[in-house]
Design an enzyme around this catalytic site. Structure first.
Site, PDB file in Angstrom:
ATOM      1  N   PHE A 149      -0.391 -12.098  -9.376  1.00 17.70           N
ATOM      2  CA  PHE A 149      -1.755 -11.618  -9.122  1.00 17.70           C
ATOM      3  C   PHE A 149      -1.953 -10.168  -9.529  1.00 17.70           C
ATOM      4  O   PHE A 149      -3.077  -9.736  -9.747  1.00 17.70           O
ATOM      5  CB  PHE A 149      -2.093 -11.780  -7.624  1.00 17.70           C
ATOM      6  CG  PHE A 149      -1.543 -10.663  -6.767  1.00 17.70           C
ATOM      7  CD1 PHE A 149      -2.230  -9.458  -6.647  1.00 17.70           C
ATOM      8  CD2 PHE A 149      -0.324 -10.781  -6.107  1.00 17.70           C
ATOM      9  CE1 PHE A 149      -1.713  -8.416  -5.884  1.00 17.70           C
ATOM     10  CE2 PHE A 149       0.190  -9.749  -5.346  1.00 17.70           C
ATOM     11  CZ  PHE A 149      -0.508  -8.556  -5.235  1.00 17.70           C
ATOM     12  N   LYS A 173      -0.481 -20.617 -16.571  1.00 18.04           N
ATOM     13  CA  LYS A 173      -0.779 -20.902 -15.154  1.00 18.04           C
ATOM     14  C   LYS A 173      -0.865 -19.553 -14.467  1.00 18.04           C
ATOM     15  O   LYS A 173       0.132 -18.998 -14.010  1.00 18.04           O
ATOM     16  CB  LYS A 173       0.344 -21.766 -14.559  1.00 18.04           C
ATOM     17  CG  LYS A 173      -0.035 -22.634 -13.391  1.00 18.04           C
ATOM     18  CD  LYS A 173      -0.632 -21.907 -12.206  1.00 18.04           C
ATOM     19  CE  LYS A 173       0.365 -21.166 -11.355  1.00 18.04           C
ATOM     20  NZ  LYS A 173      -0.282 -20.292 -10.339  1.00 18.04           N
ATOM     21  N   GLU A 176      -3.431 -17.892  -8.691  1.00 19.20           N
ATOM     22  CA  GLU A 176      -4.626 -18.497  -8.099  1.00 19.20           C
ATOM     23  C   GLU A 176      -5.440 -17.465  -7.316  1.00 19.20           C
ATOM     24  O   GLU A 176      -6.542 -17.742  -6.875  1.00 19.20           O
ATOM     25  CB  GLU A 176      -4.243 -19.688  -7.209  1.00 19.20           C
ATOM     26  CG  GLU A 176      -3.377 -19.370  -5.997  1.00 19.20           C
ATOM     27  CD  GLU A 176      -1.877 -19.311  -6.286  1.00 19.20           C
ATOM     28  OE1 GLU A 176      -1.487 -18.835  -7.372  1.00 19.20           O
ATOM     29  OE2 GLU A 176      -1.089 -19.727  -5.407  1.00 19.20           O
ATOM     30  N   SER A 226       7.465 -12.846  -7.686  1.00 13.42           N
ATOM     31  CA  SER A 226       8.440 -12.383  -6.699  1.00 13.42           C
ATOM     32  C   SER A 226       9.828 -12.996  -6.979  1.00 13.42           C
ATOM     33  O   SER A 226       9.934 -14.057  -7.602  1.00 13.42           O
ATOM     34  CB  SER A 226       7.960 -12.757  -5.300  1.00 13.42           C
ATOM     35  OG  SER A 226       7.799 -14.153  -5.218  1.00 13.42           O
ATOM     36  N   CYS A 281       4.991  -3.713  -9.800  1.00 10.99           N
ATOM     37  CA  CYS A 281       6.434  -3.913  -9.811  1.00 10.99           C
ATOM     38  C   CYS A 281       7.146  -2.640 -10.245  1.00 10.99           C
ATOM     39  O   CYS A 281       8.344  -2.513 -10.060  1.00 10.99           O
ATOM     40  CB  CYS A 281       6.812  -5.054 -10.733  1.00 10.99           C
ATOM     41  SG  CYS A 281       6.537  -4.663 -12.446  1.00 10.99           S
ATOM     42  N   GLU A 384      11.024  -5.555  -0.642  1.00 15.68           N
ATOM     43  CA  GLU A 384       9.876  -5.045  -1.396  1.00 15.68           C
ATOM     44  C   GLU A 384       8.661  -5.163  -0.479  1.00 15.68           C
ATOM     45  O   GLU A 384       8.307  -6.268  -0.053  1.00 15.68           O
ATOM     46  CB  GLU A 384       9.680  -5.912  -2.648  1.00 15.68           C
ATOM     47  CG  GLU A 384       8.512  -5.472  -3.498  1.00 15.68           C
ATOM     48  CD  GLU A 384       8.322  -6.366  -4.722  1.00 15.68           C
ATOM     49  OE1 GLU A 384       8.362  -7.599  -4.586  1.00 15.68           O
ATOM     50  OE2 GLU A 384       8.123  -5.805  -5.815  1.00 15.68           O
TER      51      GLU A 384
END
Ligand code: NAD
Length: 499
Positions: A149, A173, A176, A226, A281, A384
């Site tokens: 995301f 993909k 969402e 992740s 990240c 994280e």
């Protein structure tokens, strides 16, 4: 309410699974749209159409595929404002940051314009008597990308532009959580001249991801997200014989040496730690000052800067440092980790827990937090957090600071702030982390270098973008060709004998 579907065979289509996910506006907390979650059957049908469209695309000469990328770049510039606004509305990041998200993706598309050069292959003339040897780079066929995301424009472009320009069909993909921009990118690629069916965008969750991993036609999978999901996708994708590269989470350390310019280091830390609400990240989440005095000086500089951070919705324009986090679940997870830090004995020198914004009480805003005296045994150090929380871990010596970065499970990015070339050089040489900054807090390599971490931040070998992307999305075929002497020697009247 608006319902987002998929992009299949060159047009937007509604989902047929009957399953949907909510898309929030993180600044207000309202559900602004629903996104269809593809079934395995929808995924398989889209893959079959992509496989049918791929050979003609691969047969097109590479300059023509590169020209599609050239036109795509122009269209991205044309629509930059609309893309950024849509991105901010779903993700929550500030408008300038959303433009940066599009820009860093666009730069990889620009790099892909050089595909004819990158796909040239290798040739050895006269590898033996009358023998030539050449290696060609051929597309995998159908490849897929599963993206997170936090960069809904940049990372889909990092995946699809190299895959497509190499002659593959591509199944994207996206996350969402913020699927609008990836669908808009597909529309722009069509406008740029990409044939229908070559790019399919399917929104979805675990069901569509598993369908990608199990589909026998898909030859390669690129993932960013992740670490637990990265490892899962790597293992399941490899088990079904695919080429897989997965980029995972991070805990990036910044070492501050006693000779560093402390104002510069504090400014860098505030930008790298709290920008995009820490949802990067490559965010710095751990500051490691070397020596007690350095730590005290750093904290003194950091506290007023962190307290002065402006948190707000993207609609406030340029006067906001960072926006809300992505979901209520993300906000709650950050709050839980902050509490675990307090319970473990870390000192919360800037406390953002009671943050609230008038008029946006329903939004997923998290105030800035700064912890001092964090130690490696604490959960806030090991995990994280992916939020606006910076931890200061005090180190007695340079070797101790280096060891912290080396011993951490993640190895995505790291930085050192110093005026000493010898320390900087030693750090860059020895640290077991993939991307290193020297007086640069977020060392994201440019498009023509490659991007990737080490340790638990990656599963697989090749990096993203740069030359590695052309290696990942192609297979090498090597031809050994022998042409015996023939007609040019003239007519032969004696029987040929081997000497
Ligand atoms: P995520 O792992 O939750 O989701 C990533 C993708 O995996 C999404 O498309 C999602 O739909 C899918 N997914 C989620 N759960 C799944 C499951 N159980 N099975 C199959 N698929 C699943 O990650 P996120 O929250 O979207 O993104 C944030 C994470 O991404 C952070 O850990 C961040 O560090 C990481 N990240 C890494 C890089 C990098 O290059 N190393 C870059 C950006 C983000």
């Amino acid at each position: 309410m608006e319902e987002l579907g998929h992009w299949i065979n060159g047009r937007r289509v509604a989902g047929t699974s009957g399953r949907f996910a909510d898309i929030w506006n993180p600044a207000t907390g309202e559900v602004q749209a629903k996104v269809a979650l593809a079934s395995g059957g929808e995924l398989d049908a889209a893959v079959a159409d992509a496989a049918a469209a791929q050979p003609a695309w691969a047969a097109m000469n590479p300059q023509r595929r590169a020209r599609v990328m050239m036109a795509f770049v122009q269209l991205l510039h044309r629509d930059m404002d609309t893309l950024a606004k849509t991105l901010s509305r779903e993700h929550g990041k500030t408008l300038p940051d959303a433009k940066g998200d599009v820009q860093r993706g666009l730069e990889v598309v620009e790099f892909c314009i050089g595909a004819p050069h990158h796909l040239k292959g290798e040739f050895t003339n006269s590898a033996g008597p009358g023998i030539d040897m050449y290696s060609m780079r051929q597309p995998l066929g159908v490849a897929a990308g599963i993206t997170p995301f936090n960069f809904p424009a940049m990372i889909p472009m990092w995946k699809m532009a190299p895959a497509l320009v190499c002659g593959n069909a591509f199944i994207l993909k996206p996350s969402e959580r913020d699927p609008s921009v990836p669908l808009m990118l597909a529309e722009l690629l069509q406008e740029a001249g990409l044939p229908d069916g070559v790019l399919q965008v399917l929104n979805g969750d675990k069901e569509s991801v598993d369908a990608i991993l199990d589909n026998p036609v898909i030859q390669g999978v690129g993932f960013v997200g992740s670490t637990p999901i990265a490892q899962y996708i790597y293992e399941r994708g490899c088990a079904s014989g695919k080429r897989v590269q997965c980029f995972g989470g991070a805990k990036n350390h910044m070492i501050i040496m006693p000779d560093a310019d402390m104002d510069q280091a504090a400014d860098a830390l505030v930008g790298a730690g709290y920008g995009a609400a820490g949802e990067r990240c490559m965010a710095i989440s751990v500051a490691v000052p070397v020596g007690g005095e350095t730590a005290d000086r750093l904290i003194e500089k950091l506290v007023p800067r962190v307290e002065a951070l402006k948190v707000g919705p993207y609609t406030s324009g340029e006067d906001v440092d960072y926006g809300p986090v992505i979901t209520p679940m993300a906000r709650d997870s950050i709050h839980r980790l902050v509490q675990s830090g307090l319970d473990a004995g870390a000192e919360l020198v800037v406390d953002g827990r009671d943050f609230s914004l008038q008029g946006y009480e329903g939004g997923f805003f998290v105030g800035p937090h700064l912890f001092d005296h964090v130690t490696p045994d604490m959960e806030i150090y090991q995990k994280e957090i992916f939020g606006p929380v910076l931890s200061v871990v005090r180190a007695g010596t340079y070797e101790e600071a280096l060891k912290l970065a080396m011993d951490h499970a993640y190895g995505n990015g790291t930085a050192i702030f110093t005026r000493d070339g010898d320390a900087a050089r030693d750090f860059a040489d020895r640290v077991n982390v993939g991307m290193v900054g020297i007086n640069v807090p977020i060392p994201v390599p440019l498009a023509y270098h490659t991007f990737g971490g080490w340790k638990k931040s990656v599963f697989g070998d090749l990096n993203q973008h740069g030359a590695d992307a052309f290696r990942f999305y192609t297979r090498t075929k090597t031809v050994t060709a022998r042409w015996p002497s023939g007609i040019k020697e003239g007519r032969a009247f004696t029987i040929p004998v081997m000497q």
